[in-house]
Design a protein around this motif. Sequence first.
Motif, mmCIF file in Angstrom:
data_model
loop_
_atom_site.group_PDB
_atom_site.id
_atom_site.type_symbol
_atom_site.label_atom_id
_atom_site.label_comp_id
_atom_site.label_asym_id
_atom_site.label_seq_id
_atom_site.Cartn_x
_atom_site.Cartn_y
_atom_site.Cartn_z
ATOM 1 N N ASN A 160 -5.658 3.884 -7.162
ATOM 2 C CA ASN A 160 -7.076 3.706 -6.851
ATOM 3 C C ASN A 160 -7.723 4.937 -6.219
ATOM 4 O O ASN A 160 -7.460 5.249 -5.058
ATOM 5 N N GLN A 191 -1.092 -1.253 -4.348
ATOM 6 C CA GLN A 191 -2.236 -0.353 -4.454
ATOM 7 C C GLN A 191 -1.844 1.030 -3.947
ATOM 8 O O GLN A 191 -1.448 1.192 -2.800
ATOM 9 N N VAL A 224 -7.528 0.162 5.225
ATOM 10 C CA VAL A 224 -7.230 -1.212 4.792
ATOM 11 C C VAL A 224 -6.748 -2.049 5.969
ATOM 12 O O VAL A 224 -7.085 -3.233 6.088
ATOM 13 N N CYS A 282 -13.042 -1.533 -1.350
ATOM 14 C CA CYS A 282 -12.741 -2.633 -0.417
ATOM 15 C C CYS A 282 -13.026 -4.002 -1.016
ATOM 16 O O CYS A 282 -12.506 -5.011 -0.526
ATOM 17 N N ASN A 337 -10.372 7.368 2.298
ATOM 18 C CA ASN A 337 -9.305 6.441 1.905
ATOM 19 C C ASN A 337 -7.998 6.751 2.626
ATOM 20 O O ASN A 337 -7.561 7.902 2.667
ATOM 21 N N ILE A 353 -3.317 4.255 -2.858
ATOM 22 C CA ILE A 353 -4.636 4.683 -2.393
ATOM 23 C C ILE A 353 -4.731 6.202 -2.459
ATOM 24 O O ILE A 353 -4.048 6.904 -1.710
ATOM 25 N N THR A 363 -8.695 -3.572 -3.305
ATOM 26 C CA THR A 363 -7.829 -4.126 -2.262
ATOM 27 C C THR A 363 -7.600 -5.634 -2.424
ATOM 28 O O THR A 363 -6.448 -6.075 -2.548
ATOM 29 N N MET A 406 -13.005 3.565 -0.445
ATOM 30 C CA MET A 406 -12.899 2.265 0.210
ATOM 31 C C MET A 406 -14.246 1.797 0.746
ATOM 32 O O MET A 406 -14.466 0.594 0.908
ATOM 33 N N LEU A 461 0.835 -1.197 0.000
ATOM 34 C CA LEU A 461 0.000 0.000 0.000
ATOM 35 C C LEU A 461 0.870 1.248 0.000
ATOM 36 O O LEU A 461 1.847 1.340 0.750
ATOM 37 N N GLN A 463 -9.703 -3.230 7.765
ATOM 38 C CA GLN A 463 -10.380 -4.287 7.014
ATOM 39 C C GLN A 463 -9.731 -5.648 7.278
ATOM 40 O O GLN A 463 -10.422 -6.641 7.548
#
Length: 545
Positions: free
Chosen positions: A232, A256, A96, A242, A91, A258, A246, A236, A46, A99
């Motif tokens: 991206n 990614q 993430v 998401c 974001n 973000i 991701t 999210m 990320l 998540q």
Amino acid sequence: MKHDLYRKANLSLSYWPADTSTPLLNLDFVRALRDAAAKVPDRIALAEGSPEKKSRKKITYLQLLADSERLASALLEHFKPGDRIAVWGPNCIEWVLIQFGCAIAGMTLVTVNPSHQEKELEYILRQSKAAGIFVKEEYRSRSLIDIASKVSKNLPALKAVIGFADINSYMFAAADNKDFPDINPNDPCILKFTSGTTGFPKGAVLCHGGVLNASLFTIKRSGLEEGGVLVNPMPMCHVGGCGVATPGTILQLGTQVIMTEFYAELLLELIEEEKGTFTILVPTMIEAVLNHPNLTRYDISSLKSILSGASKVDASLVQRVRSQLGVGVTIGYGQTECMSISQTHMDDSFVDQSETIGQPMPQCEVKIASPEGDPLPIGERGEICCRGYQTMIEYDNMPEETAGVLKSDGWLHTGDLGLMDERGFLKFCGRLKEMIVRGGENIYPAEIELVLNAHPLVERAAIVGVSDEYWGEQVHAVILPKDQENPPDPYTLYQCCDSSLAHFKVPKYWYSVDEFPTTETGKIQRFLLKEWIEQGKLKRRACMI
């Protein structure tokens, strides 16, 4: 390149049997991250693409796994597997991390749009019975943490409100426990509320295996190669973020980038700086990029393809992407309830790319159904239905609503109107609930909007049906002019429609707006337009009765 099955299809009914040539992964989010960390531990997983270069952070796969496990340990000290944990913020890398922390702890992530207001937040937290919420302290001059704290007083199930800035201390205050629950691919992982184009949102419960496989099929058909770089801008809180960006990037062992917020020039800068190979853009974002005055100043030669969708992608836009950017485009179609149903291929013809929503995805059955649920003849309009691994488990705590769309035989009734040709290519024709019945005649708004959107003075048009004592429903047109100082004449638009459509389809009432009420993905909230018309809140510009 697409499989021969997609090239040689010759259907006699509007039914596509599941393509089983590509096997499904028996995988969950936890194993996906651990596998990636084992294969490419030092690769950047990320990168945070904020407008300020000094604040841009990066994290490797090994770091992401370690931090996610620390957060999972902390969560299990305060909550139990199966609990719902909400996240309310824009974001960022922390989003993430939350998540994956929830996934490892066996908890379901409840996504909340950071633009939501207090009542919307309370509705989602109450409906989901969220036990905790992670909150970005401030967003667009609003104190989200204060709003969440206020709302929590009305929600007995909500045990904790945790600020993003406190995540590190929250993680390291807990024991580093590695005794995590076993996760099954069929276990719930995300509770995503529908965008609310027809009324109050419903919470679709999505499972690990469904999200992961759908994201991989989508990402691969879009052209993201193994080790590629996805820039991206998709929120999210949306399945494009998401649920596609991701997990799809992690399964491809990619990076990614973000975007903390979308600016066309920031996207161009990040593609140049990070050597971005792929991006996901809704049509309005594509327009912003193509129209940006500094487009040619950036070296975006690394970019290979763009995935678009979420709303109508005009043929002219596809052509401009190909000619101005020189990259491939794929158009995807899906819903919150069924993430990925169909998608165009990179090597489809321009006509198929611009006029269809592609062919069905692997392992997914699709049919165009009659009201009785039977497949219709090729080319006939009906409801798009799908059956496969990626359909939602249910609408959370809404058994009647679930039974209304997800049948006992596994078919999900999307509520979308479409048709299928003999090759299996689908065309989207509008929403079933948007269909207008005037004097016994079925009228499809998308058909009328296609005519109006082609007018040079129209930025966007929306057609809605409003109750009428004589006709049952009457056709109303709401126009967003390209220039508010020079709006199109309603009578000219009326004549334009009358020369292209059957007379009963031509709108009789005309309105103009400065902007449309839309969802987070740009879909027009037609139920609000209908309410405003019925309540006299929209100024009528003409009546052609």
